[in-house]
Design a protein around this motif. Sequence first.
Motif, short mmCIF file in Angstrom:
data_model
loop_
_atom_site.label_atom_id
_atom_site.label_comp_id
_atom_site.label_asym_id
_atom_site.label_seq_id
_atom_site.Cartn_x
_atom_site.Cartn_y
_atom_site.Cartn_z
N VAL A 70 -14.22 12.10 9.98
CA VAL A 70 -14.19 11.10 11.06
C VAL A 70 -15.33 11.36 12.05
CG1 VAL A 70 -12.86 10.16 12.98
CG2 VAL A 70 -11.72 10.72 10.83
N ILE A 71 -15.53 12.62 12.42
CA ILE A 71 -16.61 12.97 13.36
C ILE A 71 -17.96 12.53 12.79
CG2 ILE A 71 -17.85 14.87 14.45
CD1 ILE A 71 -15.15 16.40 14.48
N GLU A 72 -18.20 12.85 11.53
CA GLU A 72 -19.47 12.48 10.90
C GLU A 72 -19.65 10.98 10.85
OE1 GLU A 72 -19.11 14.46 7.17
OE2 GLU A 72 -19.16 16.47 8.07
N ASP A 73 -18.54 10.27 10.61
CA ASP A 73 -18.59 8.81 10.53
C ASP A 73 -18.89 8.20 11.91
OD1 ASP A 73 -18.43 6.27 9.53
OD2 ASP A 73 -16.24 6.19 9.48
N VAL A 74 -18.17 8.63 12.93
CA VAL A 74 -18.32 8.05 14.28
C VAL A 74 -19.68 8.39 14.87
CG1 VAL A 74 -17.44 8.10 16.65
CG2 VAL A 74 -15.84 8.03 14.71
N LEU A 75 -20.12 9.63 14.68
CA LEU A 75 -21.41 10.06 15.25
C LEU A 75 -22.59 9.78 14.33
CD1 LEU A 75 -20.44 13.48 16.91
CD2 LEU A 75 -20.69 11.23 18.00
N GLU A 76 -22.29 9.25 13.14
CA GLU A 76 -23.33 8.93 12.15
C GLU A 76 -24.21 10.15 11.86
OE1 GLU A 76 -25.38 5.52 13.63
OE2 GLU A 76 -23.69 4.16 13.28
N ILE A 77 -23.52 11.27 11.60
CA ILE A 77 -24.22 12.51 11.29
C ILE A 77 -24.68 12.48 9.84
CG2 ILE A 77 -23.91 15.02 11.03
CD1 ILE A 77 -21.93 14.89 13.35
N THR A 78 -25.93 12.80 9.62
CA THR A 78 -26.48 12.73 8.26
C THR A 78 -26.17 13.97 7.43
OG1 THR A 78 -28.59 13.61 9.10
CG2 THR A 78 -28.36 11.22 8.96
N ASP A 79 -25.99 15.13 8.09
CA ASP A 79 -25.71 16.36 7.36
C ASP A 79 -24.21 16.65 7.43
OD1 ASP A 79 -25.85 18.71 6.03
OD2 ASP A 79 -27.05 19.79 7.49
N ASP A 80 -23.79 17.53 8.32
CA ASP A 80 -22.36 17.75 8.55
C ASP A 80 -22.16 18.24 9.97
OD1 ASP A 80 -22.64 20.63 8.64
OD2 ASP A 80 -22.74 20.61 6.46
#
Length: 450
Positions: free
Chosen positions: A67-77
């Motif tokens: 969810v964090i990666e999705d909301v913040l649009e993180i490309t790695d992790d």
Amino acid sequence: MTSRDAKTYEEAVEIVLRTLVKAERIKPTQYARRLVMKEMNPSREARSVSAGLLYSVLQKRGLLDEVIEDVLEITDDVTELDTWVRNAARIAVNEVVFEDGDPDEVADVLHGLVRRLANPGAAAIVKAFTLDLKDYEPPEPEDELDRLKWEYYHPRWLIERWMEMFGDPDEVVALLEANNRRPPLTIRVNTLKVDPEELAERLQRKYRVTVEPGRFLDEILKIPEGLPIGEMPEWEEGLFVIQDEAAALASAVLNPKPGEVVVDLCAAPGGKTTHMAQLMGGEGKIVAIDVDEVRMERLREIAERMGVLDCIETHLMDGREAPEKLGREFADAVLVDPPCSADGTIPKNPERRWRITPDELERLPKFQYELLKAGAEMVKPGGRLLYSTCSMFPEEDEEVVRRFLDEHPEFELLEVKVGDQGFDMPEACRLFPHRHETCGFFIALMGRTG
């Protein structure tokens, strides 16, 4: 939320946040939590609330990160985030997305804590992220495995593996449910100092807790409410240690006797070592071997507290080198409990489900076999060899033992009459969280012919 409830909640969140940050440097997480408790000395109410919150965050950790990666649009992790931001965000997702908490209240609490414990910049990021969760909706499951992943908080690949192992979807769901139940605190009574019934009565009377007997061993007690371990004189006096009943069974099955020479090849932090010393009445010698200096020091501390250090000889080394450095065919009994995937410990270590990888299952069996082979070299004719893991995967258990027996005909399996039989190995023992209310565990006992 009343002002008292709000204060308790904020204190509980601080315990969890500080624990998560500290646990990135200090393992295991529960040890990190005990250190935080000593630093903060929180209220009893906050301790109780934080225990549930920490367990919830750890069991959902992989999903929280998605969810964090999705909301913040993180490309790695999420590891690219600041440690305080990363762990505060995990708490935010747990509270807002999974527990339906008020985003504004959660944002205010986390903002204040991160500002005080870290810095204003990190606090601002956490508050903005938490408020962005107001409109977040988890993705729709793509198939049944995906549904189970989000409903029971387990990695998809792990669920798939268990489906292959058990062959029964209903049993896998029972295992997933068992993994998500917070287990009772399980302690092993030091019978060299106190009788189990006497200690049970003392704990019930003094701490107002429920104490239940173990399922297999008289020296095991279970306390559903838990205990304030760090504050207990009974702990400091060495009247008990924390140990799962399945792990204690390994020592009991090996059945070391007074006066014997016993080797514990992967000994630290000392649960099985001190149990064997207890079973031997402190008479004889236990050769405790481990490669981890910090964990070995904890073994010595536990042994000293329990009054059995005098019969334990410690060696800091790779267990695979032990026969060459310490000798061969000198031990009456050898216990080999090697590092493993530890999927059987998920009920008490909920984050473990997200740390196991398929690569481990390819890498570990070779290492485990090498340790078992080294342990066997130290068993004298007529002696006993026990192999155990807290893994439920056959490649770490039956397959390691089967390979060893094929290459070492001087050893034979001895029947272990407890729990379930092994997979295609009826002499071995298996325990499962959903069947036996213990950690998942494997035990194989072998004897060396004369």
